[in-house]
Scaffold this active site. Structure first.
Site, PDB file in Angstrom:
ATOM      1  N   GLU A  30      -5.657  -5.623  -2.582  1.00 15.40           N
ATOM      2  CA  GLU A  30      -5.820  -4.173  -2.426  1.00 15.40           C
ATOM      3  C   GLU A  30      -4.430  -3.606  -2.216  1.00 15.40           C
ATOM      4  O   GLU A  30      -3.978  -3.387  -1.084  1.00 15.40           O
ATOM      5  CB  GLU A  30      -6.746  -3.804  -1.265  1.00 15.40           C
ATOM      6  N   HIS A  42      -1.703  -0.780  -3.903  1.00 14.59           N
ATOM      7  CA  HIS A  42      -1.801   0.400  -4.765  1.00 14.59           C
ATOM      8  C   HIS A  42      -0.458   0.907  -5.281  1.00 14.59           C
ATOM      9  O   HIS A  42       0.576   0.679  -4.680  1.00 14.59           O
ATOM     10  CB  HIS A  42      -2.481   1.535  -4.012  1.00 14.59           C
ATOM     11  N   HIS A  89     -13.576   0.557  -3.617  1.00 13.77           N
ATOM     12  CA  HIS A  89     -12.546   1.064  -2.689  1.00 13.77           C
ATOM     13  C   HIS A  89     -12.999   2.410  -2.118  1.00 13.77           C
ATOM     14  O   HIS A  89     -13.682   3.169  -2.799  1.00 13.77           O
ATOM     15  CB  HIS A  89     -11.224   1.212  -3.450  1.00 13.77           C
ATOM     16  N   ASP A  95      -3.188  -3.456   1.728  1.00 11.35           N
ATOM     17  CA  ASP A  95      -3.396  -2.019   1.530  1.00 11.35           C
ATOM     18  C   ASP A  95      -2.055  -1.285   1.432  1.00 11.35           C
ATOM     19  O   ASP A  95      -1.965  -0.102   1.758  1.00 11.35           O
ATOM     20  CB  ASP A  95      -4.272  -1.381   2.621  1.00 11.35           C
TER      21      ASP A  95
HETATM   22 MN    MN Z   1      -6.624   1.044  -0.175  1.00 10.45          MN
END
Ligand code: MN
Length: 326
Positions: free
Chosen positions: A9, A11, A165, A288
């Site tokens: 995860e 981004h 998500h 994240d």
């Molecule tokens: Mn995320």
């Protein structure tokens, strides 16, 4: 320090989706978050090197494609994001792999784009930011609805996982947060929104029809490991069948069709609860980034009081199996 960690995860943003992430940082932190979102090959790789992260599976920021109500515009944005990501992955395929953005506004088009991403671009799965707004911006459309069954059949046939998500609920569905904007986003609303969407998928019978489908939830399962027993066992003295279409208890789908990641939830007690509920074979390390720090995730995970066998699975080998990484 554990070497060879894989995160899924993680981004990035396009210039045109940057604004979607702006509400999640105070103004004085925006220049830093903006530069983190636009960077792929520079600071990101340095941090990965420093903290024993061999690979990131990259995905577009949120809500991006899901919040573009016009189906044609959403489709175009997803395609552009996927083509850009493929170029970036091609520069360092040993360090980066791709997860597809999908315009779920058009279920058949989303299935075709997933197939293009997997077959032609070499992507390893999809990451979708919760419900989609489909033409009418005031209506959230969830993926347990019947029009999505052909999409799920395509995902199962391609044998790639689907990362569900978070995104915030629409304003008219967020009245419980009125006057308490601090509850929106990762503090609480993301988890609530995504957990309910996941339960809708489980209860719909989707996994009876497509038992090999795999859905990934971030943030240590969005609270679900702590709640699955109660969901199936409330008022157990009342002997009536559950009022949902699925054939089994929901925990059976949770245990067979879901994987969880550690993204943004760096707490050993919570990880141990997740291990006790779903098992270490279905939990995967993630950070994240860039909304959380790679160092916060990695330093915590490397020292967490779990078995070394579980650290290896969660940090690396579960991802290699799930995404067919060699
Ligand atoms: Mn995320």
């Amino acid at each position: 320090m554990m070497q060879g960690k894989i995160g899924l995860e993680e981004h990035f943003a396009l210039e045109e989706t940057l604004g979607d992430s702006k509400p999640f940082a105070p103004a004085e932190y925006w220049p830093e978050l903006e530069s983190r979102l636009l960077d792929i090959q520079d600071k990101r790789l340095r941090l990965m090197d420093e903290h024993g992260m061999e690979m990131m599976l990259l995905s577009l920021n949120a809500p991006a494609v899901q919040a573009v109500p016009g189906t044609a515009a959403a489709t175009e944005l997803a395609r552009r994001a996927n083509d850009y990501l493929a170029e970036q992955v091609a520069r360092r395929p040993d360090r980066f792999q791709g997860l597809a953005a999908l315009a779920m506004q058009d279920p058949d088009g989303a299935a075709r784009e997933l197939e293009r991403c997997v077959r032609e671009l070499g992507f390893r799965g999809a990451l979708v930011n919760g419900f989609s707004q489909v033409e009418n911006p005031d209506v959230p459309v969830y993926y347990d609805l019947p029009q999505y069954r052909p999409f799920w059949a395509a995902a199962e046939a391609l044998d790639v996982p689907f990362y569900l998500h978070p995104r915030n609920p629409l304003p008219q569905d967020a009245r419980i947060y009125d006057g308490h904007p601090w509850l929106l986003g990762p503090t609480w609303a993301f988890g609530q929104e995504t957990a309910v969407h996941a339960l809708r998928l489980m209860a719909s019978g989707l996994f009876d029809s497509h038992p090999r489908l795999q859905v990934i939830l971030g943030h240590m399962g969005e609270g679900l490991p702590y709640s699955m027993w109660r969901i199936d066992n409330r008022n157990a003295w009342i002997k009536t069948p559950p009022r949902y279409p699925a054939k089994k208890k929901l925990v059976e789908y949770f245990n067979a069709n879901f994987h969880l990641t550690t993204s943004g939830n760096f707490r050993t007690q919570t990880l141990i609860d997740a291990i006790l509920e779903i098992g270490a074979d279905r939990i995967l390390f993630s950070t994240d980034w860039p909304f959380e720090n790679v160092d916060h995730a990695a330093i915590w995970f490397d020292a967490a009081t779990i078995s070394e066998a579980d650290r290896l699975k969660i940090g690396r080998t579960n991802a290699m199996k799930l995404f067919n990484l060699e």
